[in-house]
Scaffold this motif. Structure first.
Motif, PDB file in Angstrom:
ATOM      1  N   GLU A 169      -6.097  -7.681  -1.782  1.00  0.00           N
ATOM      2  CA  GLU A 169      -4.788  -7.037  -1.971  1.00  0.00           C
ATOM      3  C   GLU A 169      -4.631  -6.546  -3.412  1.00  0.00           C
ATOM      4  O   GLU A 169      -3.994  -5.532  -3.666  1.00  0.00           O
ATOM      5  CB  GLU A 169      -3.652  -7.993  -1.605  1.00  0.00           C
ATOM      6  CG  GLU A 169      -3.591  -8.398  -0.131  1.00  0.00           C
ATOM      7  CD  GLU A 169      -3.250  -7.251   0.816  1.00  0.00           C
ATOM      8  OE1 GLU A 169      -3.129  -6.106   0.345  1.00  0.00           O
ATOM      9  OE2 GLU A 169      -3.116  -7.508   2.029  1.00  0.00           O
ATOM     10  N   HIS A 189       2.556  -7.124   4.757  1.00  0.00           N
ATOM     11  CA  HIS A 189       1.197  -6.602   4.950  1.00  0.00           C
ATOM     12  C   HIS A 189       0.721  -6.857   6.375  1.00  0.00           C
ATOM     13  O   HIS A 189       1.383  -7.531   7.152  1.00  0.00           O
ATOM     14  CB  HIS A 189       0.242  -7.280   3.948  1.00  0.00           C
ATOM     15  CG  HIS A 189       0.496  -6.879   2.530  1.00  0.00           C
ATOM     16  ND1 HIS A 189      -0.315  -6.019   1.849  1.00  0.00           N
ATOM     17  CD2 HIS A 189       1.507  -7.202   1.686  1.00  0.00           C
ATOM     18  CE1 HIS A 189       0.170  -5.827   0.625  1.00  0.00           C
ATOM     19  NE2 HIS A 189       1.281  -6.542   0.499  1.00  0.00           N
ATOM     20  N   HIS A 239       0.825  -1.217   0.000  1.00  0.00           N
ATOM     21  CA  HIS A 239       0.000   0.000   0.000  1.00  0.00           C
ATOM     22  C   HIS A 239       0.858   1.265   0.000  1.00  0.00           C
ATOM     23  O   HIS A 239       1.967   1.251  -0.485  1.00  0.00           O
ATOM     24  CB  HIS A 239      -1.006  -0.052   1.154  1.00  0.00           C
ATOM     25  CG  HIS A 239      -1.677  -1.397   1.247  1.00  0.00           C
ATOM     26  ND1 HIS A 239      -2.715  -1.751   0.439  1.00  0.00           N
ATOM     27  CD2 HIS A 239      -1.392  -2.503   1.993  1.00  0.00           C
ATOM     28  CE1 HIS A 239      -3.078  -3.011   0.710  1.00  0.00           C
ATOM     29  NE2 HIS A 239      -2.286  -3.483   1.641  1.00  0.00           N
ATOM     30  N   GLU A 277      -2.395   0.215   7.914  1.00  0.00           N
ATOM     31  CA  GLU A 277      -1.506  -0.863   7.468  1.00  0.00           C
ATOM     32  C   GLU A 277      -0.263  -0.309   6.776  1.00  0.00           C
ATOM     33  O   GLU A 277       0.848  -0.777   6.996  1.00  0.00           O
ATOM     34  CB  GLU A 277      -2.274  -1.798   6.529  1.00  0.00           C
ATOM     35  CG  GLU A 277      -1.424  -2.935   5.968  1.00  0.00           C
ATOM     36  CD  GLU A 277      -2.167  -3.794   4.952  1.00  0.00           C
ATOM     37  OE1 GLU A 277      -3.333  -3.472   4.640  1.00  0.00           O
ATOM     38  OE2 GLU A 277      -1.578  -4.768   4.462  1.00  0.00           O
TER      39      GLU A 277
END
Ligand SMILES: [Zn+2]
Length: 495
Positions: free
Chosen positions: A373, A339, A266, A281
């Motif tokens: 994802e 992650h 991300h 996250e």
């Protein structure tokens, strides 16, 4: 820049394509009669954001309706002006001025003004000439319409060059050197020469990362050094990888650098999962990746120094395909995507590790997670008319059985170490699904879900420096354990 039908809520603009000047005048008169407060200028700006990074700086203007950009000028001194139609200057839009950071590599400052009654002009004063990408994103997840300006350097940042520069900086201890600085000329030092050889080898094997337009070939750094033929003999039984101090020893011509690509998930517009207490996250995984990077950079495998390469080392969005392409560009020996899981029920907990699947997913939960994802590009925002979308398509279905087998070995070693540190495992074995970010056909690649950020207890753990250190230690031991059984010299390049 794409053009679509003008915003219908603006009566003047909606009428423009088909109507005569007289009609326009009539509409204008009507607007005057109605008074300023009744003029529907179309869009309302709901948020503005800036994501400065070495790769590129992104400016996002979020609005309740799609915005139309009218002009784009890049001049000398470097400036860029963009007109947004059907918009009135608002306090929210003005906030953009205060968002410019001193360390932004591209934007020195910006001005926002009402250029014409229905046109807002934004002028960016630039630190260097840029190649801009301007595009719109349809509403997705928590976002409404987004107008995006991505400002790329005229010459794309080459991940390999950045890696070389960083290693030179660490080896020589030169303070203030940055990844953007060009490496010293050949002959300055043996380490530099060595790394330039690697650059040439990689440059011959792979195209440069095409995340930034225009895609320019990376300039040759030095003529290729003559290479002695490498005998294809299996290496001697490998002692376990060792952890040493910083690698400052004088390198030799046989120096083989083991590169581990670390991929914090991300970033930028894409926060990833958000914990019940607001933990993002993208922040946690960047922090864990940096801790793991420090361990890797202080280690070696059978005398070969290790080096971590970060697909992102700041809070900005990197498309999934670009992450893979960066790792291939530096000829990474391993790829580790980091992650922190989330699930609809707060009780879900534990760490898990995933590898790519060529056929179906190993469980419905794994498929669900891979789909989630893989949505990162939608939330993060990829210009579907740009290079990133092309890269994503090109990587589709390039997976190989050998890569997957190695990935499962790596993942199994990591799971074992995470269990050893006392972390609860969500799944006892490496799961498989079609994660886009694991598709480098030639690099063992795993995706580690460190814990469930949606679980309040695990969210608290993920926030703690001590737990992040433990996690980094466990992942490092997993990498070392993998190399102890699968020496990198047996299956990839040697300098
Ligand atoms: Zn994630």
């Amino acid at each position: 820049m794409s053009r679509r039908a003008p915003i219908p809520a603006n009566p003047v603009q909606a009428a423009a394509p088909d109507k005569t000047r007289r009609h326009l005048l009539q509409a204008g008169t009507l607007a005057l009669l109605l008074g300023r407060q009744h003029i529907a200028f179309g869009a309302t700006i709901v948020a503005v954001r800036m994501w400065p990074a070495q790769d590129y700086t992104r400016i996002t203007i979020e609005s309740d309706q799609r915005l139309q950009t009218q002009q784009l000028l890049v001049g000398n001194p470097p400036r860029m002006a963009i007109d947004i139609d059907g918009l009135e200057l608002s306090p929210t839009l003005r906030e953009l001025v205060g968002k410019v950071r001193a360390d932004d590599p591209y934007v020195a400052g910006l001005r926002v003004g009402q250029y014409a009654p229905r046109v807002v002009r934004i002028v960016f004063d630039l630190k260097q000439p840029v190649v801009p990408q301007v595009f719109s994103l349809a509403p997705v997840a928590a976002y409404k319409n987004r107008l995006v300006f991505d400002l790329y350097p005229q010459r794309a940042v080459d991940p390999l060059e950045a890696l070389i520069t960083e290693r030179l900086r660490d080896a020589t201890g030169v303070p203030g050197a940055t990844a953007a600085a060009p490496p010293p000329a050949a002959g300055d030092d043996p380490l530099g020469d060595l790394m330039r050889q690697q650059a040439n080898r990689a440059g011959a094997a792979l195209p440069p990362v095409a995340s930034a337009p225009p895609a320019q070939p990376a300039p040759a750094l030095a003529p290729p050094a003559p290479q002695a033929p490498v005998a294809n003999v299996p290496p001697p039984p490998a002692p376990a990888a060792t952890t040493q101090g910083p690698n400052r020893a004088t390198p030799s011509r046989t120096d083989r650098i083991i590169i581990v690509a670390l991929d914090p998930g991300h970033g930028g517009e894409d926060p990833g999962a958000i914990g019940p207490n607001g933990t993002r996250e993208k922040d946690i995984v960047l922090s864990v990746a940096r801790r793991l990077r420090d361990r890797i950079n202080a280690s070696s495998v059978n005398g070969s120094p290790m080096r971590a390469f970060m697909t992102r080392d700041a809070d900005f969005f990197v498309p999934l395909g670009t992450r893979v392409q960066k790792a291939r560009r530096v000829q990474a020996d391993l790829f580790v995507s980091i992650h922190a899981d989330a699930f609809t029920t707060p009780t879900a907990r534990g760490a898990s590790v995933y590898a790519l699947s060529q056929s179906g997913a190993s469980s419905s939960a794994a498929r669900w997670l891979a789909n989630k994802e893989n949505e990162a590009d939608l939330v993060g925002g990829v210009n579907m008319g740009g290079q990133d979308a092309h890269v994503q398509r090109a990587l589709f279905d390039m997976s190989t059985t050998a890569q997957i087998n190695d990935s499962i070995k790596l993942g199994t070693a990591m799971l074992g170490e995470m269990k050893g540190m006392g972390a609860r495992l969500h799944k006892p074995r490496v799961e498989q699904a079609g994660f886009a970010v694991l598709k480098a056909p030639d690099i063992p690649s795993v995706l580690v879900e460190t814990a469930f950020i949606s679980n309040p207890e695990e969210e608290a753990k993920l926030r703690s420096a001590a737990y992040q250190e433990e996690l980094a230690d466990a992942l490092m031991r997993g990498i070392q354990g993998y190399f102890a059984k699968n020496p990198p010299l047996a299956r990839s390049r040697q300098l």
